[in-house]
Design a protein around this motif. Structure first.
Motif: not given
Length: 455
Positions: A447-448, A450-451
């Motif tokens: 998640r980090w 891709t962010k």
């Protein structure tokens, strides 16, 4: 009685056909999904058959095009005289599509039966997962011990392009015995990573982690260590042994030693002692001032440097700070390659402190220890466990002089690191043992990633 049984059989067959048809149709439509590179080859094969048939007919002077056109023209004329074209046309199209579907489903079913005799999942699902994982980002993970293998179990669900760079400083247990008696580099951490990345992870883990309980010279050795040692003898060096073992185990990704040098770890303690040997550092139960290795500045494995340079994402940890993570960074080329990488880089901090290594350490202390060992900052963010373990776990670890790693936000901010807080803990219900949860950890990391990438 017979008629009643016949009716029941017909009803059962009809029910089975109805229930299985949607599944078959769904499975067949999956084969039409983009990116599998199946449709183009099926069409190419059909065109090849048609062309070959046409060539045979031409070579035998059958004038196939004229006669085929004439024959089909006669059939169409007769058909339309009996059945109107608006009825016969759709019927012929439907019949043709039905034959294509039947033939292809039978063909793919036969292939699936051969390639996947156990039938636990459809071949198409395996192919779709294979394509998805092979398109995943190139991830480099640096560390060792159980922390690294735990992380790999989660990451392999997101990408097959994983490279684990593992320390070879271990000199205790089965690995240490093999190192002393045979002269091979310690295979223990490498074994754990191979088992974690294997497709048949549960079976491979049990096999690779199996320790012999009896036998002259075998007691205490794990099967995986002996397997890697044997492969090392056969192939000539550890890198080739790992590559060959990876093929045998169907490993998703690759495992690489940080160096092929016979590295010996040492540590200077605050009381003036110098402890030599990775297994003795933790046993010394002292506060560590500095760590190093002999020989100094060992050369990096070239393949490991290439993996770092090509990486889309670099992760350090979790694992023992001074005996699993920092030993990889004592290889100067490894540290330099990570420092110059443009990929997002993150450090996964341990949940609990470790007696003899990080007793009393905060998150900031972990970061400063890595910076000091390398002489430069290597990562831009740190992942920290958000929620405290249960009281049962705290009591258990207090008996081992261990406690949750406290987050000192001001120090971490002053060091220029971004803090990622998340619940990634896995606590065993009965024993109170605390570890990272593989799935939760991998999910938060991706998640980090891709962010940061803006995906």
């Amino acid at each position: 009685m017979t008629i009643g049984l016949l009716k029941q059989a017909i009803h059962a067959l009809r029910h089975e056909s109805i229930s299985r048809t949607p599944v078959r149709l769904s499975r067949w439509f999956k084969w039409m999904a983009p990116g599998l590179f199946v449709k183009r080859w099926l069409l190419l094969s059909a065109a090849g058959v048609s062309l070959a048939t046409l060539g045979i007919a031409i070579s035998m002077k059958w004038t196939p095009v004229f006669r085929t056109t004439q024959f089909f023209g006669w059939i169409l004329q007769q058909t339309t005289e009996i059945i109107p074209s608006y009825v016969s046309g759709p019927l012929v199209v439907g019949g043709g599509l039905l034959l294509v579907w039947w033939g292809q489903s039978r063909t793919l079913g036969a292939i699936t039966e051969v390639l996947m005799p156990n039938g636990n999942e459809d071949l198409i699902d395996v192919l779709l997962a294979h394509r998805r994982l092979n398109r995943g980002p190139k991830i480099v993970v640096v560390g060792g011990g159980t922390g690294l293998s735990t992380l790999l179990r989660g990451l392999k669900q997101y990408s097959a392009n994983i490279t684990a760079i593992v320390t070879v400083a271990d000199d205790g247990g089965s690995s240490g015995r093999l190192r002393r008696e045979i002269g091979v580099l310690p295979p223990g951490d490498i074994r754990n990573c191979l088992a974690a990345l294997a497709d048949e992870e549960k079976l491979m883990t049990e096999l690779f982690q199996y320790r012999f309980q009896a036998g002259d010279g075998l007691t205490g050795h794990s099967f995986g260590n002996l397997f890697l040692t044997a492969m090392n003898e056969i192939t000539g060096d550890l890198e080739q042994a790992i590559a060959a073992s990876s093929r045998v185990l169907a490993v998703r990704g690759e495992v690489l030693p940080a160096t092929l040098s016979d590295v010996r770890l040492w540590a200077d303690l605050t009381d003036g002692r110098r402890i030599e040997g990775e297994s003795h550092i933790t046993e010394a139960c002292g506060a560590i001032v500095r760590v190093g290795c002999t020989p100094e500045n060992p050369p990096a494995l070239p393949r490991a440097l290439v993996a770092i340079q090509e990486a889309d994402f670099i992760i350090m940890g979790p694992g023992s700070l001074y005996t699993s993570i920092i030993p990889n960074l004592l290889v100067p080329d490894i540290a330099d390659a990570i420092a110059h990488s443009k990929a997002p880089r993150i450090y996964v901090c341990n949940i609990m402190t470790q007696e003899g290594e990080t007793q009393g350490y905060s998150v900031g202390d972990h970061i400063q220890a890595i910076d000091q060992a390398c002489g430069k900052p290597l990562f831009e963010a740190v992942l920290v466990q958000k929620q405290m373990p249960t009281a049962r776990a705290l009591i258990r670890y207090a008996q081992e002089n261990s406690n949750p790693v406290p987050l000192d936000r001001d120090v971490v901010s002053r060091l220029g690191r971004r803090i990622i807080l998340a619940n990634v803990i896995d606590e065993e219900e009965h024993t109170g043992v605390v570890r990272h949860d593989p799935e939760a950890l991998a999910r938060v990391l991706f998640r980090w990633f891709t962010k940061v990438q803006g995906l």
